[in-house]
Design a protein around this motif. Structure first.
Motif, PDB file in Angstrom:
ATOM      1  N   PHE A   1       0.971  -1.136   0.073  1.00 37.23           N
ATOM      2  CA  PHE A   1      -0.083   0.015  -0.016  1.00 37.23           C
ATOM      3  C   PHE A   1       0.859   1.222   0.027  1.00 37.23           C
ATOM      4  N   PRO A   2       0.582   2.352  -0.558  1.00 35.53           N
ATOM      5  CA  PRO A   2      -0.647   2.610  -1.452  1.00 35.53           C
ATOM      6  C   PRO A   2      -0.485   2.439  -2.932  1.00 35.53           C
TER       7      PRO A   2
ATOM      8  N   ARG B   1      -8.600  -0.143   0.928  1.00 29.06           N
ATOM      9  CA  ARG B   1      -7.556  -0.733   1.462  1.00 29.06           C
ATOM     10  C   ARG B   1      -7.413  -0.436   2.851  1.00 29.06           C
TER      11      ARG B   1
END
Length: 282
Positions: A24-25, A201
């Motif tokens: 991430f991200p 997420r």
């Protein structure tokens, strides 16, 4: 309804697929150079060509953003307590749809959460694991609240600003992370992510379970990889993870002058560690 994935195939081949799960991200592109190096190293060492995949997580790259319905229940604070489990199911379903029973799963950071959850829910699908710059613990209350706040900001305004820290550096960071090339690349990648996908997420990660209990149950071969200058998953965090895997042999690789995204910063070093893992099971 189930979570949909978008798979990116780096190369075809025989044997077990190596599934590279990004952090991430950003999206699967953080693995591009490492995947290329892994393929080349396999050829150089006479290892029969094997499939290498780099799926985009839901809400990343070309990965569709799941609906609340497909994400499961939603906690009062907006976290998805079953989001990681549903994503793990989707990755294993993708594997089965391609005709495979097992894979070598390599996850970096948030990708590490995913591959550990696959081990928890679908151990029969795990031929080997690589845990890169990650952790097994659930978020603290403070970190959970921070993720939810980021998700709400991204959803309400479409901003990427709350996660732009991933493209910034400090004087304590690795040489590569302090470079203009790193800053420009990660800024571009982050800006190309859908803001609602970043939010999904974050909500998924905020609601994930603690996975420390999974570690002693692992019997498949494991590689543990981290950068020595990783601010969140340095060797002091990763070594206890390796030590906790008492049911298997975990080979640990510390990549020097390296931050959190080891597979991007030092793709050859990570590829070499992955190939060593592949050779233990192929």
């Amino acid at each position: 309804m189930t979570i949909e994935l978008h798979n990116n195939v780096y190369c075809e081949g025989e044997g077990l697929p190596v599934v590279l799960v990004h952090g991430f991200p950003v999206d699967h592109r953080m693995w591009d150079e490492c995947a290329e190096a892994l393929e080349a190293a396999a050829v150089e060492h006479g290892v029969k060509r094997f499939p290498i995949w780099g799926p985009d997580m839901p809400g990343a790259g070309e990965g569709p953003i799941p609906s609340d319905e497909t994400s499961g229940d939603k906690d009062a604070d907006g976290a998805f307590p079953n989001g990681l489990d549903h994503m793990a199911d989707a990755y294993v379903a993708m594997l089965h749809a391609a005709g495979y029973d097992k894979a070598i799963w390599a996850g970096l950071s948030m990708g590490g959460y995913l591959v550990l959850d696959i081990q928890r829910l679908h151990p029969e699908a795990v031929a080997a694991l690589a845990l890169c710059d990650t952790k097994a613990a659930a978020d603290s209350a403070q970190m959970r609240a921070k993720r939810i706040a980021i998700a709400e900001a991204c959803e309400s305004t479409g901003t990427h600003e709350p996660v732009m820290g991933f493209a910034a550096s400090t004087p304590e960071d690795s040489t590569i992370k302090q470079s203009a090339a790193y800053r420009e690349q990660f800024t571009a990648w982050i800006n190309e992510q859908p803001a609602e996908g970043i939010a999904w997420r974050e909500r998924m990660a905020a609601g994930r379970p603690d996975l420390n209990d999974v570690l002693p149950a692992i019997t498949a071969p494991v590689a543990v990889i981290c950068g020595d200058k990783d601010p969140s998953s340095p060797p002091s965090v990763m070594a206890p993870i390796a030590d906790a895997m008492t049911g298997t042999s975990a080979d640990m690789t510390v990549v020097f002058d390296c931050g959190h995204f080891s597979a991007y910063e030092h793709p050859q070093a990570v590829a070499d560690a992955l190939l060593a893992l592949v050779r233990r099971v192929q």
